[in-house]
Design an enzyme around this catalytic site. Structure first.
Site, short mmCIF file in Angstrom:
data_model
loop_
_atom_site.label_atom_id
_atom_site.label_comp_id
_atom_site.label_asym_id
_atom_site.label_seq_id
_atom_site.Cartn_x
_atom_site.Cartn_y
_atom_site.Cartn_z
N GLU A 205 0.80 -1.22 0.00
CA GLU A 205 0.00 0.00 0.00
C GLU A 205 0.84 1.27 0.00
O GLU A 205 0.34 2.34 0.31
CB GLU A 205 -0.97 -0.03 1.18
CG GLU A 205 -1.93 -1.21 1.07
CD GLU A 205 -2.98 -1.25 2.16
OE1 GLU A 205 -2.95 -0.36 3.04
OE2 GLU A 205 -3.82 -2.15 2.14
N LYS A 338 -15.87 -1.23 2.24
CA LYS A 338 -15.13 -1.68 1.06
C LYS A 338 -16.15 -2.19 0.04
O LYS A 338 -16.85 -3.17 0.31
CB LYS A 338 -14.15 -2.79 1.41
CG LYS A 338 -13.02 -2.38 2.34
CD LYS A 338 -12.19 -3.60 2.75
CE LYS A 338 -11.00 -3.22 3.60
NZ LYS A 338 -10.28 -4.42 4.10
#
EC number: 4.2.1.11
Length: 428
Positions: A205, A338
């Site tokens: 990430e 999400k």
């Protein structure tokens, strides 16, 4: 003027930021307007997430998505032809019914979500509106961002069990001002880690993945970096963690195997308390207990809900039914959102509404396997998500989202509303 309808839905296999196959979808309307979406995927996944359809076999390590692509190009395309792209609930309900399973496992959540997102994008274009305006109207708010700058757990090959160490700008005059503060701390952190003798390779990430001994060392590095960048911990920049406790929970003995220790629920709470006492700028913890450890999560919520934000991810998987259960049990005080955990835009919006109705904060989230698609940046603004996490200010698939938010802020002009967190947490 004739109303535009869906003329064609087409998918192909592309690759995400980890080099794994994923689904790209194009929805073409009868007037020639095209909406596009690219589907992310996670490394750390909850048991109750909607099912990504992978091909199996030897090709691409079994991770190919040609079956999902074919499902879009045949069954889903046939079912959606002629439908109104502006009726998102009907589009999503049609695909859910067509799939016929409780977890979207037949057609694939990656197929269904790609179409759901691309339809929203096409409808926004058809209305000559940016996506955030089409989905959210006029009363919009720029989110507060959380940036994963030290990666551990499933997101990095190092010795840190806690998965994410994030920084967030709690003091800012604009989104740009807050983001610049984060960038300054990020670059300072690299120098701090180098001075500590650590390598500064990047995790999935965009955060650094130093081979540290424990989480306390990671927090110390963040604390020092905030100060060296010229800011005050807790006043200007705060810290948040994604513990992802399901990945250090041992189902056989029912205990948490963390940094060489074997801990009960109570001992894990004591461990977290030690971190909170040492680092009062730590304001949010995600998944501090295993997704099936209801007793541990509820007890921790009862004792800590007025001290920190407790974010539920694997515990609810963006599923309104699981969130409703968590609310009644008294678990957590914030929902991680999400899109690919539940698999449609409509169901994601339902989970956000349920969170708000019950006083839960919401944090819109990327996945560790991302693409250049900026849908969630527009989405976070559209739903007044309050909070957004989409990685460090590094790696183009992460930075694309932040650059999109900078564009949105410019479009909204002066006087745009900013989300601030915490507003109920004592940082003194």
């Amino acid at each position: 003027m004739l109303k535009s309808v869906i003329e064609n839905v087409h998918a192909l296999e592309i690759f995400d930021s980890r080099g794994n196959p994923t689904v790209e979808v194009f929805v073409t309307l009868s007037n020639g307007v095209v909406g596009k979406a690219e589907v992310p995927s996670g490394a750390s996944t909850g048991e109750n997430e909607a099912v990504e359809l992978r091909d199996g076999g030897s090709r691409l390590g079994g991770k190919g998505v040609m079956n999902a692509v074919n499902n879009v190009n045949t069954e889903i395309n046939d079912a959606l032809k002629g439908l109104d792209p502006h009726d998102q609930p009907n589009i999503d309900a049609t695909m859910i019914a067509l799939d016929g399973t409780p977890n979207k496992g037949r057609l694939g959540a990656n197929a269904i979500l790609g179409v759901s997102m691309a339809t929203a994008a096409a409808a926004a274009k058809d209305n000559h509106q940016p996506l955030y305006r089409y989905l959210g109207g006029t009363d919009l708010e720029m989110p507060q961002t959380f940036h994963n700058v030290i990666n551990g757990g499933e997101h990095a090959d190092n010795g840190i069990d806690i998965q994410e160490f994030m920084i967030t700008p709690v003091a800012k005059t604009s989104f740009r001002d807050g983001f610049e503060k984060i960038v300054n701390v990020y670059h300072t952190l690299k120098k701090v880690l180098e001075d500590m003798g650590y390598e500064t390779g990047l995790g999935d990430e965009g955060g650094f993945a130093p081979n540290m001994k424990n989480s306390e060392e990671a927090l110390k590095a963040l604390h020092e970096s905030i100060i060296k960048a010229g800011y005050k911990p807790g006043e200007d920049i705060a810290i948040a963690c994604d513990c992802a406790a399901s990945y250090f929970y041992n189902k056989e003995d029912g205990k948490y195997h963390l940094e060489g220790k074997v801990l009960t629920d109570e001992e894990l709470a004591d461990y977290y308390d030690k971190l909170l006492d040492e680092f009062p700028e730590l304001i949010s913890m995600e998944d501090p207990y295993d997704e099936n450890d209801v007793e541990g999560m509820v007890k921790f919520t009862q004792s800590h809900k007025d001290r920190i934000q407790i974010v539920l991810d694997d515990f609810i998987c963006t599923n309104p039914k699981l969130l409703n259960k968590a609310i009644h049990e008294g678990a957590g005080n914030a929902s991680l959102i999400k899109l690919n955990q539940i698999g449609t835009v409509t169901e994601t919006l339902e989970t956000i509404r349920l969170s708000r109705k019950n006083g839960y904060n919401t944090m819109i989230s990327h996945r560790s396997g991302e693409t250049g698609d900026t849908f969630i940046a527009d989405f976070a603004v559209a739903v007044n998500g309050g909070q957004l996490k989409t990685g460090a200010p590094a790696r183009s698939e992460r930075v694309e989202k932040y650059n999109r938010l900078l564009e949105i802020e410019e479009e909204l002009g002066k006087g745009e509303r900013l989300a601030f967190f915490p507003d109920n947490v004592d940082l003194d």
